[in-house]
Every structure is written in structure tokens, then in C-alpha cells.
Design an enzyme around this catalytic site. Structure first.
Site, PDB file in Angstrom:
ATOM      1  N   GLY A   1     -10.060 106.269 -88.787  1.00  0.00           N
ATOM      2  CA  GLY A   1      -9.432 107.123 -89.782  1.00  0.00           C
ATOM      3  C   GLY A   1      -8.973 108.466 -89.257  1.00  0.00           C
ATOM      4  O   GLY A   1      -8.578 109.332 -90.029  1.00  0.00           O
ATOM      5  N   HIS A   2      -9.022 108.651 -87.934  1.00  0.00           N
ATOM      6  CA  HIS A   2      -8.511 109.923 -87.412  1.00  0.00           C
ATOM      7  C   HIS A   2      -7.290 109.689 -86.537  1.00  0.00           C
ATOM      8  O   HIS A   2      -7.002 108.560 -86.133  1.00  0.00           O
ATOM      9  CB  HIS A   2      -9.598 110.760 -86.708  1.00  0.00           C
ATOM     10  CG  HIS A   2     -10.275 110.087 -85.564  1.00  0.00           C
ATOM     11  ND1 HIS A   2     -11.567 109.658 -85.627  1.00  0.00           N
ATOM     12  CD2 HIS A   2      -9.845 109.776 -84.319  1.00  0.00           C
ATOM     13  CE1 HIS A   2     -11.913 109.119 -84.477  1.00  0.00           C
ATOM     14  NE2 HIS A   2     -10.879 109.177 -83.666  1.00  0.00           N
TER      15      HIS A   2
ATOM     16  N   THR B   1      -3.050 107.001 -87.737  1.00  0.00           N
ATOM     17  CA  THR B   1      -4.501 107.044 -87.619  1.00  0.00           C
ATOM     18  C   THR B   1      -5.036 105.730 -87.066  1.00  0.00           C
ATOM     19  O   THR B   1      -4.393 104.682 -87.151  1.00  0.00           O
ATOM     20  CB  THR B   1      -5.161 107.358 -88.974  1.00  0.00           C
ATOM     21  OG1 THR B   1      -4.801 106.361 -89.916  1.00  0.00           O
ATOM     22  CG2 THR B   1      -4.737 108.732 -89.474  1.00  0.00           C
ATOM     23  N   ASP B   2      -6.222 105.808 -86.496  1.00  0.00           N
ATOM     24  CA  ASP B   2      -6.840 104.625 -85.890  1.00  0.00           C
ATOM     25  C   ASP B   2      -7.898 104.033 -86.821  1.00  0.00           C
ATOM     26  O   ASP B   2      -8.022 104.443 -87.977  1.00  0.00           O
ATOM     27  CB  ASP B   2      -7.411 104.967 -84.516  1.00  0.00           C
ATOM     28  CG  ASP B   2      -8.475 106.060 -84.565  1.00  0.00           C
ATOM     29  OD1 ASP B   2      -9.041 106.318 -85.650  1.00  0.00           O
ATOM     30  OD2 ASP B   2      -8.760 106.643 -83.504  1.00  0.00           O
ATOM     31  N   ALA B   3      -8.657 103.104 -86.303  1.00  0.00           N
ATOM     32  CA  ALA B   3      -9.656 102.389 -87.114  1.00  0.00           C
ATOM     33  C   ALA B   3     -10.740 103.320 -87.663  1.00  0.00           C
ATOM     34  O   ALA B   3     -11.366 103.010 -88.670  1.00  0.00           O
ATOM     35  CB  ALA B   3     -10.296 101.274 -86.293  1.00  0.00           C
TER      36      ALA B   3
END
Length: 147
Positions: free
Chosen positions: A21-22, A17-19
Site C-alpha cells: 500500500g505504499h 502503490t505496491d502490495a
């Protein structure tokens, strides 16, 4: 997904996940690639078989339509279907669908991918003229690939 699609289950991992949250956009491509190799293996074609035959699959173009976000812990099915035409290329049609939702009758499509692919002659470094025949000759179950 159609009833002829091959599917593999994947659980979204936290480190993917990225910053926000996905699921990071690059992971959609990795999931699709994983399903493609699993689909080839389901037809009896291993990566070693392709290398021994002096050929390998290549992706020439990929289009991704992001429909819904995925988050860590989400469970998905990644489908893969070969769409054969004429000439040196074929299409891979793939869908990433949530499988962990309460209403399984209407699963959420997270992404749709379409890839234009071919089979590369590893010596000549050119696409083989008939990718369907090339894969069909290596498969123990060509019907799994729609051949």
C-alpha cells in the site's frame, strides 16, 4: 529544501502503490525524473532543444534515502537543484516532501535523492567537457539552473 530549489507538485496515484500500500520504489525515480525535466523547461530548455543541439542529459548514479512511506492520495512536492562543480559531471539534489499535512511548518520528508549526471554528446557518445556551459547556451533563463 532550500529557497533556490525548483519544485513540482505530484499526487501519489493508486496504481503506483505496491502490495504493502505504499509508493513503489521505482516511482520515486520517476518523480525525480519528472521534476528534472520540468526544471529544465523552467529554464527554457525543452527536450527537442537538447536533441536539436545533439546533446542529452544522462544519469550516471542515483542514491535514494527513503525517509517515510507515501500512500495513494498523498500530495508531495518534488524539488530539484543543480549543484555545479568542475569537470564533466554535476549533481542533482532532490527531496520529496509531503505537502498535505496539517502542520506545514514541519513537513515530512519522504525521500532524499542525489544523482550524478552529465550531458552526453549524442554523436560522439561521450560526456561534454563542460555541462554547465552546454545547458547555459540552450537556456533562455540560465539563472533558473544556477548558471
Amino acid at each position: 529544501m532550500s529557497d533556490q530549489d525548483f519544485t513540482v507538485p505530484i499526487t501519489v496515484r493508486g496504481y503506483e502503490t505496491d502490495a504493502q500500500g505504499h509508493l513503489n520504489q521505482a516511482c520515486y525515480l520517476q518523480y525525480a525524473e519528472h521534476a528534472r525535466w520540468a526544471h529544465l523547461e523552467s529554464a527554457g530548455i525543452r527536450q527537442a532543444d537538447l536533441l536539436a543541439a545533439g546533446v542529452g542529459p544522462v544519469v550516471l548514479e542515483t542514491t535514494i534515502k527513503y525517509r517515510r512511506e507515501l500512500r495513494a492520495g498523498d500530495e508531495v512536492a518534488v524539488s530539484c537543484r543543480f549543484e555545479w562543480g568542475t569537470g564533466k559531471t554535476f549533481r542533482l539534489i532532490q527531496t520529496i516532501t509531503r505537502t498535505d499535512e496539517p502542520d506545514a511548518a514541519t513537513p515530512t520528508v519522504a525521500a532524499e535523492l542525489t544523482a550524478v549526471s552529465g550531458i552526453l554528446d549524442l554523436t560522439a557518445r561521450r560526456l561534454v567537457p563542460d555541462p554547465r556551459a552546454a545547458l547555459g547556451a540552450l537556456a533562455t533563463d540560465p539563472a533558473a539552473l544556477g548558471i
